[in-house]
Design a protein around this motif. Structure first.
Motif, PDB file in Angstrom:
ATOM      1  N   UNK A   1       0.863  -1.183   0.000  1.00 39.49           N
ATOM      2  CA  UNK A   1       0.000   0.000   0.000  1.00 39.49           C
ATOM      3  C   UNK A   1       0.898   1.232   0.000  1.00 39.49           C
ATOM      4  N   UNK A   2       1.137   1.785  -1.177  1.00 41.21           N
ATOM      5  CA  UNK A   2       2.143   2.833  -1.302  1.00 41.21           C
ATOM      6  C   UNK A   2       1.705   4.167  -0.714  1.00 41.21           C
ATOM      7  N   UNK A   3       0.405   4.377  -0.615  1.00 42.33           N
ATOM      8  CA  UNK A   3      -0.085   5.629  -0.032  1.00 42.33           C
ATOM      9  C   UNK A   3      -0.132   5.539   1.490  1.00 42.33           C
ATOM     10  N   UNK A   4      -0.810   4.531   2.005  1.00 44.53           N
ATOM     11  CA  UNK A   4      -1.018   4.440   3.445  1.00 44.53           C
ATOM     12  C   UNK A   4       0.127   3.752   4.183  1.00 44.53           C
ATOM     13  N   UNK A   5       1.046   3.124   3.455  1.00 44.09           N
ATOM     14  CA  UNK A   5       2.139   2.409   4.106  1.00 44.09           C
ATOM     15  C   UNK A   5       3.479   2.750   3.476  1.00 44.09           C
ATOM     16  N   UNK A   6       3.849   4.030   3.442  1.00 50.37           N
ATOM     17  CA  UNK A   6       5.084   4.418   2.750  1.00 50.37           C
ATOM     18  C   UNK A   6       6.343   3.858   3.401  1.00 50.37           C
TER      19      UNK A   6
ATOM     20  N   UNK B   1      -0.148   8.331  10.892  1.00 47.84           N
ATOM     21  CA  UNK B   1       1.232   8.566  11.331  1.00 47.84           C
ATOM     22  C   UNK B   1       2.234   8.166  10.251  1.00 47.84           C
ATOM     23  N   UNK B   2       2.032   6.982   9.649  1.00 48.21           N
ATOM     24  CA  UNK B   2       2.961   6.521   8.624  1.00 48.21           C
ATOM     25  C   UNK B   2       2.912   7.398   7.385  1.00 48.21           C
ATOM     26  N   UNK B   3       1.709   7.845   7.002  1.00 52.23           N
ATOM     27  CA  UNK B   3       1.577   8.694   5.813  1.00 52.23           C
ATOM     28  C   UNK B   3       2.263  10.036   6.000  1.00 52.23           C
ATOM     29  N   UNK B   4       2.365  10.477   7.230  1.00 52.52           N
ATOM     30  CA  UNK B   4       3.070  11.732   7.523  1.00 52.52           C
ATOM     31  C   UNK B   4       4.564  11.511   7.722  1.00 52.52           C
ATOM     32  N   UNK B   5       5.009  10.272   7.468  1.00 55.86           N
ATOM     33  CA  UNK B   5       6.425   9.902   7.557  1.00 55.86           C
ATOM     34  C   UNK B   5       6.989  10.206   8.940  1.00 55.86           C
ATOM     35  N   UNK B   6       6.182   9.931   9.938  1.00 57.11           N
ATOM     36  CA  UNK B   6       6.622  10.123  11.311  1.00 57.11           C
ATOM     37  C   UNK B   6       6.862   8.760  11.947  1.00 57.11           C
ATOM     38  N   UNK B   7       8.016   8.597  12.558  1.00 60.57           N
ATOM     39  CA  UNK B   7       8.241   7.391  13.332  1.00 60.57           C
ATOM     40  C   UNK B   7       7.514   7.537  14.662  1.00 60.57           C
ATOM     41  N   UNK B   8       7.194   6.421  15.247  1.00 59.20           N
ATOM     42  CA  UNK B   8       6.453   6.458  16.498  1.00 59.20           C
ATOM     43  C   UNK B   8       7.361   6.952  17.615  1.00 59.20           C
ATOM     44  N   UNK B   9       6.949   7.945  18.395  1.00 54.43           N
ATOM     45  CA  UNK B   9       7.796   8.413  19.486  1.00 54.43           C
ATOM     46  C   UNK B   9       7.972   7.333  20.547  1.00 54.43           C
TER      47      UNK B   9
END
Length: 316
Positions: free
Chosen positions: A50-55, A277-285
Motif C-alpha cells: 500500500x504505497x499511499x497508506x504504508x510508505x 502517522x505513517x503517511x506523515x512519515x513520522x516514526x512512532x515516538x
C-alpha cells in the motif's frame, strides 16, 4: 527425516499455511520461495504494498511477520525446529527472512492447537456480544504477545473511549486524502486484479459514534447496527520501531490471534491513527510501554466467512 522443502507437496503445505495469515486490507503481500530444497525465503511482494497508506512498509512487514509465524508453526508440527535469520536486504530488498530447520522432535500440544487454528481464525467486523473477556483469557493473550518479544496493553474503559476518539479523528483526516481513498477503494471494491477485502468480509455500518469498527463503505443492503457498548480494545507494542520490530510485531500478532481463536475470541482492527502517522512519515515516538504497532478490538463474535486467499500456484 526428509527436509521440509524437498518435495512439491511439502512446500505446498507450507505455502498453504503461510498464506492464511491476516494482512492489511487482505493484501497478502508475501511470497514463499524454497531454495535448493535446503531452506525457505519469505519475500515481500511489492505489487501488493500500500504505497499511499504504508510508505514506510510497516504494515507490510507486520503482515509478513504473521505469515512467518504460520510458517514456523507448519514446520514445527512436522517435527522440525525452524531457525530464522534476517538477511542483509541490500542485495535483495524483497527478502525479509530465511528459514532453515534442525531436528525438533514432537511438537507440544499447544503448538498443534495453534496450527490447527490457522484455518479457523477470521478477522471479525461484526458486533460482538457484551460478555467480557476473563482475566485468564487476557493473561493468556499477554503471554502470547510476550512469547514473541512484544507487549499487549489493555486500556481501561476511559482510555479505550479516548482511543476510539483518536481513531475517529484519524479517520476524518484520512477521508480528506483523495489518494488514500483511491487506494482504499482499489482494495475493497474489487476494482483491480487483487483479492483485497470483499464486501461480505467488511461487516455492517455502525450506528454508534465513535464507531468501534472501520467503515469501508461496502455494506450491500444492510442497514446500520449497534455494536457493543464498551468495546474491549488492546494495543500491541514493540520495544523498537524498525523493520525488524515490525516483523516481530506480526509474529506476535498471529500468535495472539491464534491464541484468541482457541478461546473463541474474535478480533478486528482500528489502525487508522497508525496509517495517518505513517503517511506523515513520522516514526512512532518512544513510549514507556513500547511503540504501538496494532490497535485491536476483541470480543465474542458470530461466525464469519474467510476473506479470499491467493492461489498457491502464483509465481514468486
Amino acid at each position: 527425516m526428509m527436509p521440509p522443502f524437498a518435495t512439491d507437496l511439502a512446500v505446498r503445505r507450507l505455502v498453504a499455511a503461510t498464506g492464511q495469515a491476516p494482512s492489511v486490507l487482505n493484501t497478502q503481500p508475501w511470497r514463499l520461495r524454497a531454495v535448493r530444497s535446503e531452506f525457505a525465503e519469505l519475500l515481500a511482494d511489492p505489487d501488493r504494498r500500500l504505497r499511499v497508506s504504508d510508505p514506510r512498509g510497516r504494515s507490510l512487514h507486520v503482515s509478513c511477520g504473521a505469515a512467518l509465524f504460520n510458517l514456523r508453526l507448519a514446520l514445527r508440527t512436522a517435527g522440525h525446529r525452524p531457525v530464522i535469520w534476517l538477511p542483509n536486504t541490500a542485495a535483495e530488498p524483497r527478502l525479509l527472512a530465511a528459514v532453515r530447520v534442525s531436528p525438533g522432535g514432537p511438537a507440544s500440544s499447544r503448538t498443534r492447537e495453534l496450527y490447527d487454528s490457522i484455518g479457523v481464525r477470521r478477522t471479525n467486523r461484526e458486533p460482538f456480544g457484551e460478555r467480557p473477556l476473563s482475566r485468564y483469557v487476557l493473561a493468556d493473550l499477554r503471554r502470547a504477545a510476550a512469547a514473541e518479544g512484544a507487549g499487549l496493553v489493555l486500556p481501561d474503559p476511559r482510555a479505550s473511549a479516548d482511543l476510539l476518539e483518536c481513531v475517529a479523528v484519524a479517520d476524518d483526516e484520512l477521508s480528506k486524502d483523495s489518494d488514500y481513498r483511491a487506494e482504499l477503494r482499489a482494495w475493497t471494491t474489487g476494482g483491480n486484479r487483487h483479492d483485497g477485502l470483499p464486501s461480505y468480509a467488511q461487516g455492517p455500518r455502525c450506528a454508534d459514534d465513535p464507531a468501534p469498527v472501520r467503515d469501508f463503505g461496502q455494506h450491500g443492503e444492510r442497514g446500520p447496527v449497534h455494536f457493543e457498548a464498551s468495546p474491549r480494545l488492546a494495543v500491541l507494542t514493540t520495544a523498537g520501531d524498525r523493520p525488524v520490530d515490525w516483523l516481530r510485531a506480526g509474529q506476535a500478532l498471529q500468535r495472539l490471534l491464534l491464541t484468541a481463536t482457541l478461546h473463541g475470541v474474535s478480533a478486528s482492527f482500528l489502525n487508522q491513527p497508525l496509517d495517518l502517522r505513517d503517511m506523515r512519515h513520522r516514526s512512532d515516538p518512544r513510549h514507556r510501554r513500547g511503540h504501538i504497532q496494532m490497535i485491536m478490538r476483541l470480543g465474542y463474535g458470530p461466525t464469519v466467512p474467510r476473506a479470499p486467499r491467493r492461489s498457491i500456484a502464483e509465481p514468486v
